[in-house]
Design a protein around this motif. Sequence first.
Motif, PDB file in Angstrom:
ATOM      1  N   ASP A  35      47.184  42.736  51.667  1.00 48.91           N
ATOM      2  CA  ASP A  35      46.757  43.489  50.499  1.00 48.91           C
ATOM      3  C   ASP A  35      47.635  44.714  50.255  1.00 48.91           C
ATOM      4  OD1 ASP A  35      45.222  44.182  48.331  1.00 48.91           O
ATOM      5  OD2 ASP A  35      43.707  45.214  49.530  1.00 48.91           O
TER       6      ASP A  35
ATOM      7  N   PRO B  55      37.376  41.556  40.308  1.00 45.41           N
ATOM      8  CA  PRO B  55      36.981  42.949  40.092  1.00 45.41           C
ATOM      9  C   PRO B  55      37.576  43.480  38.790  1.00 45.41           C
ATOM     10  CG  PRO B  55      37.660  42.633  42.361  1.00 45.41           C
ATOM     11  CD  PRO B  55      37.927  41.345  41.652  1.00 45.41           C
ATOM     12  N   ALA B  56      36.837  44.385  38.174  1.00 47.29           N
ATOM     13  CA  ALA B  56      37.256  44.910  36.871  1.00 47.29           C
ATOM     14  C   ALA B  56      38.622  45.574  36.961  1.00 47.29           C
ATOM     15  CB  ALA B  56      36.223  45.932  36.383  1.00 47.29           C
TER      16      ALA B  56
ATOM     17  N   ARG C 101      46.779  42.494  41.966  1.00 51.14           N
ATOM     18  CA  ARG C 101      45.620  43.077  42.630  1.00 51.14           C
ATOM     19  C   ARG C 101      45.358  44.496  42.145  1.00 51.14           C
ATOM     20  NH1 ARG C 101      44.514  41.735  48.542  1.00 51.14           N
ATOM     21  NH2 ARG C 101      43.467  39.892  47.859  1.00 51.14           N
TER      22      ARG C 101
ATOM     23  N   ASP D  13      37.951  33.628  45.340  1.00 55.48           N
ATOM     24  CA  ASP D  13      39.383  33.649  45.216  1.00 55.48           C
ATOM     25  C   ASP D  13      39.990  34.826  45.958  1.00 55.48           C
ATOM     26  OD1 ASP D  13      41.322  32.233  44.124  1.00 55.48           O
ATOM     27  OD2 ASP D  13      40.635  32.499  42.064  1.00 55.48           O
ATOM     28  N   VAL D  14      41.259  34.729  46.267  1.00 57.98           N
ATOM     29  CA  VAL D  14      41.938  35.887  46.836  1.00 57.98           C
ATOM     30  C   VAL D  14      41.772  37.074  45.893  1.00 57.98           C
ATOM     31  CG1 VAL D  14      43.750  35.307  48.445  1.00 57.98           C
ATOM     32  CG2 VAL D  14      43.956  34.576  46.093  1.00 57.98           C
ATOM     33  N   GLY D  15      41.449  38.216  46.469  1.00 58.12           N
ATOM     34  CA  GLY D  15      41.309  39.414  45.657  1.00 58.12           C
ATOM     35  C   GLY D  15      39.961  39.553  44.987  1.00 58.12           C
ATOM     36  N   SER D  16      39.043  38.636  45.280  1.00 62.34           N
ATOM     37  CA  SER D  16      37.746  38.727  44.607  1.00 62.34           C
ATOM     38  C   SER D  16      36.821  39.728  45.299  1.00 62.34           C
ATOM     39  CB  SER D  16      37.089  37.349  44.528  1.00 62.34           C
ATOM     40  OG  SER D  16      36.939  36.818  45.818  1.00 62.34           O
ATOM     41  N   GLY D  17      37.237  40.231  46.445  1.00 62.82           N
ATOM     42  CA  GLY D  17      36.457  41.286  47.085  1.00 62.82           C
ATOM     43  C   GLY D  17      35.425  40.801  48.084  1.00 62.82           C
TER      44      GLY D  17
ATOM     45  N   ARG E  51      41.557  44.246  36.665  1.00 61.12           N
ATOM     46  CA  ARG E  51      42.694  43.425  37.074  1.00 61.12           C
ATOM     47  C   ARG E  51      43.473  42.933  35.861  1.00 61.12           C
ATOM     48  NH1 ARG E  51      41.317  41.744  42.387  1.00 61.12           N
ATOM     49  NH2 ARG E  51      40.987  43.755  43.337  1.00 61.12           N
TER      50      ARG E  51
ATOM     51  N   THR F 133      35.685  41.190  51.402  1.00 60.05           N
ATOM     52  CA  THR F 133      35.568  42.065  52.571  1.00 60.05           C
ATOM     53  C   THR F 133      34.400  43.028  52.449  1.00 60.05           C
ATOM     54  OG1 THR F 133      37.963  41.963  52.720  1.00 60.05           O
ATOM     55  CG2 THR F 133      36.865  43.609  54.076  1.00 60.05           C
ATOM     56  N   VAL F 134      34.238  43.608  51.270  1.00 63.00           N
ATOM     57  CA  VAL F 134      33.179  44.612  51.126  1.00 63.00           C
ATOM     58  C   VAL F 134      31.805  43.958  51.233  1.00 63.00           C
ATOM     59  CG1 VAL F 134      33.130  44.585  48.602  1.00 63.00           C
ATOM     60  CG2 VAL F 134      32.456  46.649  49.819  1.00 63.00           C
TER      61      VAL F 134
ATOM     62  N   THR G 248      40.647  48.507  55.293  1.00 62.63           N
ATOM     63  CA  THR G 248      39.719  48.614  54.167  1.00 62.63           C
ATOM     64  C   THR G 248      38.385  49.179  54.629  1.00 62.63           C
ATOM     65  OG1 THR G 248      40.627  46.467  53.533  1.00 62.63           O
ATOM     66  CG2 THR G 248      38.820  47.314  52.188  1.00 62.63           C
TER      67      THR G 248
ATOM     68  N   THR H 290      31.023  44.093  41.617  1.00 64.24           N
ATOM     69  CA  THR H 290      30.864  43.147  40.508  1.00 64.24           C
ATOM     70  C   THR H 290      29.481  42.504  40.634  1.00 64.24           C
ATOM     71  OG1 THR H 290      31.721  41.278  41.771  1.00 64.24           O
ATOM     72  CG2 THR H 290      33.329  42.590  40.543  1.00 64.24           C
TER      73      THR H 290
ATOM     74  N   ALA I  98      32.673  50.090  41.288  1.00 68.46           N
ATOM     75  CA  ALA I  98      31.345  49.465  41.249  1.00 68.46           C
ATOM     76  C   ALA I  98      31.466  48.018  41.702  1.00 68.46           C
ATOM     77  CB  ALA I  98      30.797  49.511  39.823  1.00 68.46           C
TER      78      ALA I  98
HETATM   79  P1  ADP Z   1      39.487  39.013  49.297  1.00 63.13           P
HETATM   80  O1  ADP Z   1      38.340  38.368  48.633  1.00 63.13           O
HETATM   81  O2  ADP Z   1      40.790  38.351  48.979  1.00 63.13           O
HETATM   82  O3  ADP Z   1      39.284  39.171  50.774  1.00 63.13           O
HETATM   83  P2  ADP Z   1      39.445  41.836  49.343  1.00 63.13           P
HETATM   84  O4  ADP Z   1      38.103  41.967  49.899  1.00 63.13           O
HETATM   85  O5  ADP Z   1      40.592  42.049  50.257  1.00 63.13           O
HETATM   86  O6  ADP Z   1      39.599  40.433  48.651  1.00 63.13           O
HETATM   87  O7  ADP Z   1      39.570  42.775  48.081  1.00 63.13           O
HETATM   88  C1  ADP Z   1      40.751  42.886  47.364  1.00 63.13           C
HETATM   89  C2  ADP Z   1      40.905  44.268  46.812  1.00 63.13           C
HETATM   90  O8  ADP Z   1      39.962  44.480  45.791  1.00 63.13           O
HETATM   91  C3  ADP Z   1      40.683  45.350  47.814  1.00 63.13           C
HETATM   92  O9  ADP Z   1      41.709  46.309  47.660  1.00 63.13           O
HETATM   93  C4  ADP Z   1      39.322  45.936  47.478  1.00 63.13           C
HETATM   94  O10 ADP Z   1      39.244  47.283  47.804  1.00 63.13           O
HETATM   95  C5  ADP Z   1      39.254  45.707  45.996  1.00 63.13           C
HETATM   96  N1  ADP Z   1      37.901  45.507  45.455  1.00 63.13           N
HETATM   97  C6  ADP Z   1      36.904  44.823  46.023  1.00 63.13           C
HETATM   98  N2  ADP Z   1      35.812  44.813  45.227  1.00 63.13           N
HETATM   99  C7  ADP Z   1      36.147  45.496  44.110  1.00 63.13           C
HETATM  100  C8  ADP Z   1      35.447  45.830  42.890  1.00 63.13           C
HETATM  101  N3  ADP Z   1      34.191  45.444  42.692  1.00 63.13           N
HETATM  102  N4  ADP Z   1      36.109  46.559  41.962  1.00 63.13           N
HETATM  103  C9  ADP Z   1      37.388  46.933  42.171  1.00 63.13           C
HETATM  104  N5  ADP Z   1      38.100  46.657  43.279  1.00 63.13           N
HETATM  105  C10 ADP Z   1      37.482  45.945  44.249  1.00 63.13           C
END
Ligand code: ADP
Length: 702
Positions: free
Chosen positions: A558, A451-452, A587, A300-304, A454, A306-307, A339, A273, A271
């Motif tokens: 990643d 993201p949840a 991550r 932050d790095v890993g905060s998601g 972690r 890209t999506v 991704t 965040t 889901a």
């Molecule tokens: P960054 O902000 O550093 O670019 P990424 O977009 O690469 O981060 O996302 C880091 C990882 O977290 C990826 O593997 C992604 O699939 C995962 N991710 C992104 N959003 C969520 C979320 N809401 N819940 C769980 N995992 C997520």
Amino acid sequence: MRPSLLNPLFAPVTSLPGVGPKQDKLLRYLLSRDETPRLVDLLLHLPSNVIDRRARPKIRDAVPGTVVTLEVTIDRHRPPPPRNARAPYLVYASDDTGDVVLTFFRAKPGYVEKLLPVGEKRYVSGTLQMYDGIPQMVHPDRVLDEEAIAKLSGIDPVYPLTEGLALGSLRRAIAQALQKLPALPEWISPEVIRRCHFPPIAEALTRVHQPVELTDVLPDQPFWSRLAFDELLAGQLALALIRAQLRRPAGVRNAGDGHLRNNIIDALPYALTPSQRNAAAAIADDLKQPVRMLRLLQGDVGSGKTVVALLAAAAVAEVGKQAALMAPTEILARQHIKTIAPLAERAGLRVAILTGREKGKERRDILARLADGEIDLLVGTHALIQDDVIFRGLALAVVDEQHRFGVRERLALTSKGEAVDVLVLSATPIPRTLVLTYFGDMDVSELREKPAGRQPIDTRAVPMSRLSEVMDGVARALQSGKLVYWICPLVEESEAEGTEHLTNATKRFESLQKRFGDRVGLVHGQMKGTEKDRVMAQFAAHEIGLLVATTVVEVGVDVPAATIMVIENAERFGLAQLHQLRGRIGRGSEASTCLLLYSEPLGEMSKARLKVIRETTDGFRIAEEDLKLRGEGDVLGVRQSGLPGYRIARSEVHSQLITQARDEALRIMKDDPKLQGDRGEALRCLLYLYERDEAIPLIGAG
Ligand code: ADP
Ligand code: MG
């Protein structure tokens, strides 16, 4: 077209007498320019200090060790004896209180004779020393006659230099450039001039380069401040112009009904965040506004991030338009596509990648599909801004890790479509003042929560003397199937300019290989892209368990299963960099450990940095601490103490001026957005002087 009034300032420095090819090379290096610097570049190179030569004692009263200017009569010369050419050339001089010896080493024949003619009066200035009880001045900094000294204030500017460039010759060049300064119109409004007590530009330049008071060269004084304001205003105005010129044509909107976005959200294995949802909603809203979007997505790095970027691209695709995502490195671009591709496929979004590696037929195919509108989202590197990359309808440019790209590159991408919306992704939280100077008025979304699921990262500092224990720990981790990063710093650049020195990483790789055999891999920046990818893929697939790397893994890589990171010589890394590096672990859903290996003894700064990084993983807090420790200029990893991309403005001193310049730029945009009339003409001069003229073609001739 540049106002012709400015032509004298844009003449090459080599047009000055005494500035030849050798100086040209040194000045390019000093002023960080690829081509021969212009006079304006010299004038905007400001002093870092002053020397006070105003003390004019008699010889008897001169204090040894201080800088003095003596009025003397030249009595006689003693050149080195013929058999000892390396002996100094001595000149005996005196006033009515005593004698002084002026000493010259390796003087060119004839030079001293001409400089100090016997029987004449001269003013010599330099540091006085006692040698065998006799006052002496070695290589006087200045030797002047009556006429010359009358023109000088007795305060000499001191400039940042580069090896091989003499202070005197730089000073002379700058003084000559000042002579060529044309009468410039005033571009700052009378209100601001009055409120800030700014002198006219000519006075500001003259007084910093030829100070009358010791304080004239200080950044917080009116002369320097005026120049800083000019520079900031040019920056703010350029950004505002670019933005204002790019309104969407009436009725055009860049977000559709949401069907593709919903498909993607349905395809996600997790889901979003709340802050991801908010950011996506804010972006969708921007895309529907009549002005184009300029939004920074910080997280932050890993905060998601890209999506969120993918959802933006989907919104654009819903109305049949295209998006581009530009990343600073090949690894990152591939990571993004990895991704994105599976999600995109299930959502019905057509994506492709274009980097330096796609060549020949493959590249031609991609370009053809792009031009036909058969690609909705093109992910890539700098390769995206090449001339033959033509979109059918580019509507959104997403730029990842923006601060690695210049304004020109960003423009090059956005100019591939009409009124292109811009989304900038940044993993380095940027302070507000920097956002303003760097991006202008930009909207900001933040991804604050992780993201949840972690797990926290356990970070520890370990002295190098305990290396063998660390090795044992790594052995146990590998035994239980864990993935471990081992980061080595690059050795400082040396003679071989610009090349990375890999001794650390390769040496460490070899020693680890001795112990762990083929479970160890190595990646560094000098490897080919394909080779890097292969090793990274082996790591992700658990074929190797221990990855030795230079900072190439810093950005965006990643591998969620990696849970241990050893950072060797952690004391050599900056805070932001340590944070970025550590962001590669923690991550996944397993607890992670980061070991900061340091060499003793630790300096105060290194100690403070390691403490911060141990205490928190919150990037925003780390950025704040970083700011406190080293000043804003460095938050973006820029070495100079100035603002990135700015030569004169200093964030610590001029942060007030940043907002004032922003306000002034907004007023100008309201009153005279096409920069017409006298003030408009003056502002165009300003934009050219500070090389912010890229927006001028957009608004047309004045
Ligand atoms: P960054 O902000 O550093 O670019 P990424 O977009 O690469 O981060 O996302 C880091 C990882 O977290 C990826 O593997 C992604 O699939 C995962 N991710 C992104 N959003 C969520 C979320 N809401 N819940 C769980 N995992 C997520
Ligand atoms: Mg990323």
